[in-house]
Design a protein around this motif. Structure first.
Motif, PDB file in Angstrom:
ATOM      1  N   CYS A 160      42.012  58.071  55.272  1.00 26.47           N
ATOM      2  CA  CYS A 160      41.096  58.940  54.516  1.00 26.47           C
ATOM      3  C   CYS A 160      39.703  58.931  55.132  1.00 26.47           C
ATOM      4  O   CYS A 160      39.041  59.972  55.243  1.00 26.47           O
ATOM      5  CB  CYS A 160      41.024  58.489  53.062  1.00 26.47           C
ATOM      6  SG  CYS A 160      42.527  58.777  52.102  1.00 26.47           S
ATOM      7  N   ASN A 205      38.420  66.681  52.580  1.00 31.89           N
ATOM      8  CA  ASN A 205      38.335  65.688  51.497  1.00 31.89           C
ATOM      9  C   ASN A 205      39.742  65.408  50.981  1.00 31.89           C
ATOM     10  O   ASN A 205      40.369  66.283  50.378  1.00 31.89           O
ATOM     11  CB  ASN A 205      37.471  66.182  50.333  1.00 31.89           C
ATOM     12  CG  ASN A 205      37.221  65.080  49.299  1.00 31.89           C
ATOM     13  OD1 ASN A 205      36.164  64.473  49.268  1.00 31.89           O
ATOM     14  ND2 ASN A 205      38.195  64.799  48.444  1.00 31.89           N
ATOM     15  N   PRO A 206      40.281  64.210  51.202  1.00 31.75           N
ATOM     16  CA  PRO A 206      41.575  63.863  50.621  1.00 31.75           C
ATOM     17  C   PRO A 206      41.401  63.599  49.127  1.00 31.75           C
ATOM     18  O   PRO A 206      40.902  62.547  48.735  1.00 31.75           O
ATOM     19  CB  PRO A 206      41.982  62.601  51.382  1.00 31.75           C
ATOM     20  CG  PRO A 206      40.684  62.002  51.848  1.00 31.75           C
ATOM     21  CD  PRO A 206      39.715  63.127  52.018  1.00 31.75           C
ATOM     22  N   LEU A 224      45.952  60.717  46.827  1.00 27.25           N
ATOM     23  CA  LEU A 224      47.062  60.290  47.669  1.00 27.25           C
ATOM     24  C   LEU A 224      47.978  59.407  46.839  1.00 27.25           C
ATOM     25  O   LEU A 224      47.561  58.346  46.356  1.00 27.25           O
ATOM     26  CB  LEU A 224      46.535  59.525  48.889  1.00 27.25           C
ATOM     27  CG  LEU A 224      47.575  59.005  49.885  1.00 27.25           C
ATOM     28  CD1 LEU A 224      48.415  60.150  50.430  1.00 27.25           C
ATOM     29  CD2 LEU A 224      46.881  58.268  51.027  1.00 27.25           C
ATOM     30  N   ILE A 235      36.150  55.729  47.323  1.00 33.82           N
ATOM     31  CA  ILE A 235      37.607  55.682  47.174  1.00 33.82           C
ATOM     32  C   ILE A 235      37.943  54.786  45.990  1.00 33.82           C
ATOM     33  O   ILE A 235      37.594  53.604  45.976  1.00 33.82           O
ATOM     34  CB  ILE A 235      38.294  55.168  48.445  1.00 33.82           C
ATOM     35  CG1 ILE A 235      38.010  56.119  49.616  1.00 33.82           C
ATOM     36  CG2 ILE A 235      39.799  55.026  48.219  1.00 33.82           C
ATOM     37  CD1 ILE A 235      38.637  55.686  50.929  1.00 33.82           C
ATOM     38  N   THR A 281      37.774  60.159  46.591  1.00 34.04           N
ATOM     39  CA  THR A 281      39.233  60.140  46.733  1.00 34.04           C
ATOM     40  C   THR A 281      39.865  59.182  45.735  1.00 34.04           C
ATOM     41  O   THR A 281      39.328  58.100  45.474  1.00 34.04           O
ATOM     42  CB  THR A 281      39.622  59.700  48.163  1.00 34.04           C
ATOM     43  OG1 THR A 281      39.098  60.633  49.107  1.00 34.04           O
ATOM     44  CG2 THR A 281      41.123  59.593  48.331  1.00 34.04           C
ATOM     45  N   HIS A 317      31.460  58.079  51.144  1.00 33.40           N
ATOM     46  CA  HIS A 317      32.834  58.265  50.672  1.00 33.40           C
ATOM     47  C   HIS A 317      33.125  57.212  49.613  1.00 33.40           C
ATOM     48  O   HIS A 317      32.967  56.012  49.858  1.00 33.40           O
ATOM     49  CB  HIS A 317      33.813  58.129  51.834  1.00 33.40           C
ATOM     50  CG  HIS A 317      35.152  58.742  51.582  1.00 33.40           C
ATOM     51  ND1 HIS A 317      35.927  59.274  52.599  1.00 33.40           N
ATOM     52  CD2 HIS A 317      35.869  58.924  50.442  1.00 33.40           C
ATOM     53  CE1 HIS A 317      37.057  59.748  52.089  1.00 33.40           C
ATOM     54  NE2 HIS A 317      37.047  59.531  50.780  1.00 33.40           N
TER      55      HIS A 317
END
Length: 233
Positions: free
Chosen positions: A212, A220-221, A224, A134, A177, A132
């Motif tokens: 998240c 999958n965010p 935000l 971010i 994300t 992931h």
């Protein structure tokens, strides 16, 4: 679980480091000041003795130091589960009147550092079929701030990078994300007379990061947006 955080000794990055250590993540991070790094390592391990915490003094305005940091991570982590590109610099100025060096500095720190780390560790995640990324972007990536033109441009570039990588990596089960904080109470607001309750707390962004990461494999965010309840300052 292994996580990378850039710019982790202050503000949002520090709050994220504590949140992830509490959740059981081993952490490697970068920041400029070695004493701050040593203190944060001690604090994270005191919070959760079951995790490891390592930091490397890195000036993210220097591409060679960013490259050295990526090598440091690879030396200590066999795999990376989470990459959080948090480091950033805000230099308010109009594009027409700013010193060009201010743009170059923001481009390197706000965008190119993340670009380099995403390429290095995104490839590893692609091969592992998990991970992931971010990217801590900004509301300025969505609604440009004229008084901080180059900052807005570099954060918009980071958002675009996030969107492209999401498309590239989704087939490999890697999530990507973008988190867009509004006015957040960090050291950059030190000395302000604006009431604390007008700001987002750095801990709010850290909570959002962990939220998240805790979502199901199928979710999958994408983006935000977090704004102060009374509007951005």
């Amino acid at each position: 679980m292994n996580a990378i955080i850039t710019g982790a000794t202050k503000g949002i990055g520090r709050a994220i480091a504590f949140k992830l250590a509490e959740a059981g993540y081993n952490i490697i991070f970068c920041a400029r000041d070695q004493q701050d790094i040593n203190t944060l390592c001690d604090d994270l391990i005191a919070l959760n003795p079951s995790v490891s915490a390592l930091g490397l003094a890195t000036d993210c305005s220097d591409p060679l130091q960013v490259e050295r940091f990526s090598g440091f991570v690879q030396q200590h982590f066999d795999s990376v589960d989470v990459l959080i590109n948090n480091v950033g610099v805000f230099i308010p100025a109009s594009i027409l009147d700013e010193d060009e060096s201010d743009f170059q500095k923001q481009l390197q720190i706000n965008y190119l550092t993340a670009y380099h780390l995403c390429r290095i560790f995104g490839r590893q995640m692609r091969e592992a079929k998990k991970g992931h990324i971010i990217n801590i972007c900004s509301v300025a990536a969505i609604s440009p701030v004229v008084a901080a033109g180059s900052y807005s441009v570099t954060k918009a570039a980071l958002l675009s990078l996030t969107k492209v990588l999401r498309q590239e990596l989704m087939a490999h089960r890697v999530k990507v994300t973008a988190i867009h904080p509004g006015s957040t109470l960090t050291s950059s607001w030190e000395g302000t007379s604006i009431p604390t309750e007008r700001f987002i707390a750095a801990a709010d962004i850290a909570d959002a990061v962990l939220c998240c990461l805790m979502m199901s494999v199928g979710a999958n965010p994408d983006e935000l947006l977090i704004s102060p309840s009374g509007g951005n300052i």
